[in-house]
Design an enzyme around this catalytic site. Structure first.
Site, PDB file in Angstrom:
ATOM      1  N   LYS A  30       6.561  12.988  21.041  1.00 35.17           N
ATOM      2  CA  LYS A  30       6.690  13.913  19.919  1.00 35.17           C
ATOM      3  C   LYS A  30       5.828  15.147  20.158  1.00 35.17           C
ATOM      4  O   LYS A  30       4.705  15.040  20.654  1.00 35.17           O
ATOM      5  CB  LYS A  30       6.278  13.203  18.628  1.00 35.17           C
ATOM      6  CG  LYS A  30       6.540  14.007  17.350  1.00 35.17           C
ATOM      7  CD  LYS A  30       6.192  13.189  16.117  1.00 35.17           C
ATOM      8  CE  LYS A  30       6.449  13.940  14.827  1.00 35.17           C
ATOM      9  NZ  LYS A  30       6.135  13.126  13.626  1.00 35.17           N
ATOM     10  N   SER A 105       9.595  12.678  10.267  1.00 33.83           N
ATOM     11  CA  SER A 105       9.587  13.904  11.039  1.00 33.83           C
ATOM     12  C   SER A 105       9.783  13.674  12.538  1.00 33.83           C
ATOM     13  O   SER A 105       9.930  14.631  13.303  1.00 33.83           O
ATOM     14  CB  SER A 105       8.255  14.621  10.801  1.00 33.83           C
ATOM     15  OG  SER A 105       7.162  13.831  11.265  1.00 33.83           O
ATOM     16  N   SER A 129       7.201   8.612   9.028  1.00 28.70           N
ATOM     17  CA  SER A 129       7.854   9.482  10.006  1.00 28.70           C
ATOM     18  C   SER A 129       8.232   8.825  11.323  1.00 28.70           C
ATOM     19  O   SER A 129       8.906   9.436  12.142  1.00 28.70           O
ATOM     20  CB  SER A 129       6.975  10.711  10.284  1.00 28.70           C
ATOM     21  OG  SER A 129       6.907  11.531   9.143  1.00 28.70           O
TER      22      SER A 129
END
Length: 432
Positions: A30, A105, A129
């Site tokens: 990420k 996210s 997330s």
């Protein structure tokens, strides 16, 4: 496929070091997790050209274990979102249905795994997330106990809530990655050794050894509050998955967690308050975007922060308001009281049950644009995941099945440092 889905912001390889438990494993990271020499944008124009001089502890542990990093994945800007649509680099699409969101996210990480662009991915979980995109994309996501995995090198959103966790195609793969990244880190004073926690510890052979599907005698708590208001198709799919646990020898009991009714409100006050403080560092002075301004420092500072997107600005403003003089006691302190109530409710529940089961997300994946048009609806979709972060507990999202051709996730929550238990239960669901 990756380009069509917009799962990656940067595709660049970081080779693993020789042999190890993750040799021949590809990992997507990420883009709020630092990678030395590879830009780390947090999905924001503010850091569009930022290249960190060091790697996060989790990245070093993965490459030391032989894994090869294949790129930095798309994400909601600074982790603020449930759909991966607030990214400055455009939305990510769901491999299960490209007209729908992958969740957020960490949507780019989940989409990369679901599309076969990486074997494993790292996400960060502040209010769901990791688990939300895992559920929406039909893969496995683990949110570890707070303190199990180092946050050194993670760009902070809300320090007291967030944890880095693995996303993978199977429970065993996710658990194996967790074994590699878990453990104390001298660079992060919040980390703990699970072996030093009474009743916890890592199974011999690592967390992957717990993925044996043996749930005979396990007691599963089913909280009514986390099913109320959920999409009927989601509820039906999750109930079928829980029934599978019963078929394999687990006992289910209905429990109540009355505090979770207030969890979303408490979460957003605490998270935005911490975000308001953390994001103050992006001022155009030390690193990141700097506006070309002929005005004074205040004008330059204001123009620099125009690089933030709408959702980030909204949360900074909410957090600043909640922490301001005259409102701190009214909002922030009450949110912390609610957080303690959530923690006690879970603690009391785990006196009677081994794991707690619920839908990961109460809804099916949104169509692209739905969440942006109605931010409040997007916030409320976090109702089942945020309580876990408030209580600093471990949880896993495992595919429960499909509804109308779309993935549905089952969330299993355990007591602190009870990762082995939730992994075991999740593997039983996966093997059905």
């Amino acid at each position: 496929m990756a380009a069509d889905l917009n799962a990656f912001i940067t595709e660049e390889t970081i080779e693993g070091d020789g042999e190890g438990p993750l040799a021949d494993t590809t990992v997507a990271v990420k883009d709020n997790i630092s990678t030395a020499g590879v830009r780390t944008t947090c999905g924001s124009e503010m850091l569009a050209d930022y290249v960190p001089p060091y790697s996060a502890t989790v990245v070093e542990r993965l490459t030391d274990a032989g894994a090869t990093v294949v790129g930095k994945t798309n994400m909601d800007e600074f982790g603020m979102g449930t759909t991966t649509e607030t990214s400055a680099f455009g939305p990510t699409r769901n491999p299960a249905d490209p007209e729908r969101v992958p969740g957020g996210s960490s949507g780019g990480s989940a989409a990369a795994v679901a599309a076969g662009e990486a074997d494993v991915a790292l996400g960060s979980d502040t209010g769901g997330s990791v688990r939300c995109p895992a559920a929406f994309c039909g893969v496995v996501g683990i949110k570890p106990t707070y303190g199990l995995v180092s946050r050194y090198g993670l760009v902070a959103y809300a320090n007291s809530l967030e944890q880095i966790g693995p996303i993978a195609g199977t429970v065993e793969e996710a658990a194996e990655a967790l074994s590699v990244i878990a453990g104390p880190d001298p660079n992060d004073g919040t980390t703990r050794d699970p072996a030093a926690v009474e009743g916890a510890g890592v199974p011999q052979g690592g967390y992957a050894a717990a993925a044996d599907g043996d749930v005979d005698g396990l007691t599963v708590g089913v909280p009514t509050e986390l099913f109320e208001g959920a999409d009927e198709r989601v509820v039906e799919t999750v109930e079928d998955a829980i029934a599978c646990l019963e078929d394999r020898g687990a006992e289910t009991v209905e429990i109540s967690l009355p505090s979770v009714e207030h969890a979303v409100q408490a979460y957003y006050v605490i998270a935005t308050g911490e975000a308001s403080s953390n994001l103050a560092r992006f001022d155009g002075v030390r690193y990141g975007h700097r506006a070309d301004s002929d005005g004074n420092w205040n004008e330059s500072f204001a123009e620099t922060r125009e690089a933030f997107g709408a959702e980030v600005k909204r949360r900074i403003l909410l957090g600043t308001y909640a922490l301001s003089a005259g409102y701190h006691d009214k909002y922030y302190e009450k949110a912390q009281d609610a957080r303690e109530w959530v923690r006690r409710d879970f603690e009391d529940a785990f006196d009677d049950v081994d794991v707690i089961a619920s839908p990961t997300m109460p809804v099916l994946p949104f169509e692209l644009g739905e969440g942006l048009e109605d931010p409040l609806r997007m916030y409320l979709a976090d109702a089942n995941t945020t309580p876990v972060n408030l209580a600093n507990l471990p949880a896993i999202s495992v595919p429960a099945g499909e509804a109308d051709g779309l993935p549905v996730g089952l969330q299993l929550v355990g007591p602190k440092f009870g990762e082995a238990t939730v992994i075991r239960a999740a593997s039983a669901v996966e093997d059905r």
